[in-house]
Design a protein around this motif. Structure first.
Motif, PDB file in Angstrom:
ATOM      1  N   TYR A  14       0.852  -1.192   0.000  1.00 36.12           N
ATOM      2  CA  TYR A  14       0.000   0.000   0.000  1.00 36.12           C
ATOM      3  C   TYR A  14       0.895   1.252   0.000  1.00 36.12           C
ATOM      4  CZ  TYR A  14      -4.305   2.583   1.355  1.00 36.12           C
ATOM      5  OH  TYR A  14      -5.396   3.415   1.388  1.00 36.12           O
ATOM      6  N   ILE A  15       1.954   1.234   0.808  1.00 38.51           N
ATOM      7  CA  ILE A  15       2.898   2.351   0.859  1.00 38.51           C
ATOM      8  C   ILE A  15       3.710   2.428  -0.432  1.00 38.51           C
ATOM      9  CG2 ILE A  15       4.992   3.187   2.004  1.00 38.51           C
ATOM     10  CD1 ILE A  15       3.844   2.108   4.633  1.00 38.51           C
ATOM     11  N   ALA A  16       4.237   1.292  -0.890  1.00 39.44           N
ATOM     12  CA  ALA A  16       5.099   1.263  -2.073  1.00 39.44           C
ATOM     13  C   ALA A  16       4.364   1.732  -3.332  1.00 39.44           C
ATOM     14  CB  ALA A  16       5.640  -0.147  -2.281  1.00 39.44           C
ATOM     15  N   ALA A  17       3.047   1.552  -3.379  1.00 36.07           N
ATOM     16  CA  ALA A  17       2.281   1.922  -4.575  1.00 36.07           C
ATOM     17  C   ALA A  17       2.377   3.413  -4.874  1.00 36.07           C
ATOM     18  CB  ALA A  17       0.822   1.510  -4.399  1.00 36.07           C
ATOM     19  N   ALA A  18       2.734   4.217  -3.887  1.00 31.46           N
ATOM     20  CA  ALA A  18       2.859   5.664  -4.101  1.00 31.46           C
ATOM     21  C   ALA A  18       4.209   6.043  -4.702  1.00 31.46           C
ATOM     22  CB  ALA A  18       2.652   6.398  -2.782  1.00 31.46           C
ATOM     23  N   ALA A  19       5.136   5.106  -4.831  1.00 24.22           N
ATOM     24  CA  ALA A  19       6.475   5.399  -5.340  1.00 24.22           C
ATOM     25  C   ALA A  19       6.445   5.616  -6.851  1.00 24.22           C
ATOM     26  CB  ALA A  19       7.421   4.252  -4.999  1.00 24.22           C
ATOM     27  N   ASP A  20       7.439   6.353  -7.353  1.00 32.71           N
ATOM     28  CA  ASP A  20       7.570   6.543  -8.800  1.00 32.71           C
ATOM     29  C   ASP A  20       7.961   5.243  -9.484  1.00 32.71           C
ATOM     30  OD1 ASP A  20       7.228   9.560  -9.327  1.00 32.71           O
ATOM     31  OD2 ASP A  20       8.590   9.511  -7.620  1.00 32.71           O
ATOM     32  N   GLU A  21       8.827   4.477  -8.837  1.00 34.12           N
ATOM     33  CA  GLU A  21       9.208   3.159  -9.348  1.00 34.12           C
ATOM     34  C   GLU A  21       9.429   2.223  -8.164  1.00 34.12           C
ATOM     35  OE1 GLU A  21      11.743   2.577 -13.009  1.00 34.12           O
ATOM     36  OE2 GLU A  21      12.367   4.625 -12.466  1.00 34.12           O
ATOM     37  N   ILE A  22       9.179   0.937  -8.393  1.00 29.25           N
ATOM     38  CA  ILE A  22       9.385  -0.089  -7.377  1.00 29.25           C
ATOM     39  C   ILE A  22      10.440  -1.065  -7.889  1.00 29.25           C
ATOM     40  CG2 ILE A  22       8.345  -1.941  -6.023  1.00 29.25           C
ATOM     41  CD1 ILE A  22       5.669  -0.507  -6.288  1.00 29.25           C
ATOM     42  N   PHE A  23      11.509  -1.237  -7.115  1.00 28.60           N
ATOM     43  CA  PHE A  23      12.588  -2.152  -7.450  1.00 28.60           C
ATOM     44  C   PHE A  23      12.518  -3.354  -6.506  1.00 28.60           C
ATOM     45  CE2 PHE A  23      13.843   1.898  -9.078  1.00 28.60           C
ATOM     46  CZ  PHE A  23      14.581   1.642 -10.221  1.00 28.60           C
ATOM     47  N   VAL A  24      12.743  -4.540  -7.038  1.00 30.28           N
ATOM     48  CA  VAL A  24      12.638  -5.760  -6.246  1.00 30.28           C
ATOM     49  C   VAL A  24      13.828  -6.664  -6.546  1.00 30.28           C
ATOM     50  CG1 VAL A  24      10.117  -5.707  -6.165  1.00 30.28           C
ATOM     51  CG2 VAL A  24      11.267  -6.916  -8.036  1.00 30.28           C
ATOM     52  N   ASP A  25      14.040  -7.639  -5.687  1.00 21.52           N
ATOM     53  CA  ASP A  25      14.891  -8.776  -6.017  1.00 21.52           C
ATOM     54  C   ASP A  25      14.004  -9.821  -6.693  1.00 21.52           C
ATOM     55  OD1 ASP A  25      17.657 -10.214  -5.350  1.00 21.52           O
ATOM     56  OD2 ASP A  25      16.040 -11.661  -5.033  1.00 21.52           O
TER      57      ASP A  25
END
Length: 337
Positions: free
Chosen positions: A170-181
């Motif tokens: 829910y918090i990450a959805a507000a980011a410009d981009e999401i990086f993951v492993d």
């Protein structure tokens, strides 16, 4: 002169030849008393010396603790006051997202504000390792990220380590981009409300529930009473509404990147590789990669509020009391996890 041995006149006086009378031996009881007193005195002196040593030890221990805390505060204040050039600002979201946890909205928002307001911060990175938590706390952070990005014109990137699920997503959805492993766990877009029911066990044990309420719904979802279908329907409608709010935040944040499937909002989660395919994340990469290749500012400065030792202990104590109170009231509250 009479030398006859039998002559009494020539014998020396009895007092001149008789050995002196022996002194009377001290009484046995008196000797035992002296030994006892001497032993008590020795024990008392030993206890006093031991007590004095422990008193000195504890004083030194408290003094050492005071020096350590003072030094930590001094170093932290110097680091926080030190001027910084261009850098990547870091804020951590670690563990459960809850009011009294390290990942509370209050703590996260405080770190985000400091990071965005620093002129040297080229961009902000949220490093996330959390299974989720309170929808209220997550919603507050999501709203604040949007406000700060518009106010300061800086980008915010989310970097997922092990887990970014439910409230954390829910918090990450507000980011410009999401990086993951590629092996990170991402998703779990759903809401739950859990608890226990003890009515069967109470019947077997012969325990009678005596509940008095003022208000027809005051005992709603009481774990010691049979389920009321009307109350269950009301609670289900409430968490369905929270679920819709969560879905709207994800759709708004991800936009056209999201490749929706029937299971996307069902509470399932995926590994990082699949999350990129579904548009729940953008690409793979860790914190150093984002700072170096995306933000173009390799120096990383952590803005996560840590708090001092006393504050952390007080929070733990308060959280323990709050958790006990929630359990006493039935332990049921909506959660994103």
């Amino acid at each position: 002169m009479n030398t006859d041995p039998e002559d009494p006149a020539g014998a020396p006086p009895p007092s001149a030849t008789a050995p002196p009378a022996a002194r009377p031996a001290p009484a046995a009881g008196s000797a035992r008393l002296e030994d006892t007193v001497e032993r008590l005195v020795r024990d008392l002196l030993r206890d006093r010396r031991s007590e004095r040593r422990w008193r000195v030890f504890f004083r030194l221990a408290w003094f050492g603790l005071f020096v350590a805390v003072a030094w930590a505060i001094f170093v932290d204040s110097r680091l926080s006051a030190a001027p910084a050039g261009p850098h990547t600002a870091l804020v951590e979201v670690k563990g459960e997202i809850a009011t009294d946890a390290d990942a509370s909205a209050e703590a996260i928002v405080a770190g985000l504000r400091s990071a965005f307001e620093d002129a040297g911060a080229q961009a902000v990175v949220l490093r996330i390792n959390s299974p989720g938590g309170s929808p209220v706390q997550a919603g507050i952070v999501n709203d604040e990220i949007r406000r700060l990005k518009a106010l300061h014109g800086k980008k915010l990137y989310a970097v997922v380590e092990e887990v970014c699920a439910s409230g954390a997503y829910y918090i990450a959805a507000a980011a410009d981009e999401i990086f993951v492993d590629k092996a990170s766990l991402v998703g779990s877009i759903g809401v739950l409300m859990d608890g226990f029911g003890f009515t069967g066990a109470m019947d077997k044990l012969g325990v009678e529930r005596r509940l008095l309420t003022a208000g027809d719904n005051k005992g709603m979802l009481d774990p010691f009473s049979p389920q009321n279908e009307r109350h269950v329907a009301y609670a289900q409608a409430m968490i369905d509404q929270i679920h819709r709010q969560f879905i709207d935040a994800v759709r708004d944040g991800r936009g056209a990147r999201l490749k929706e499937t029937p299971e996307m909002f069902s509470g399932l989660f995926w590994n990082g590789e699949k999350a990129v395919e579904l548009g729940l994340a953008d690409r793979t990469g860790n914190l150093d990669y984002v700072a170096r290749e995306v933000v173009k500012a390799e120096e990383i400065i952590d803005y996560t509020p840590r708090g001092n030792l006393a504050e952390r202990l007080a929070k733990r104590f308060g959280a323990g009391i709050g958790e006990s109170a929630v359990r006493a009231l039935g332990g049921m509250a909506p959660a994103l996890r």
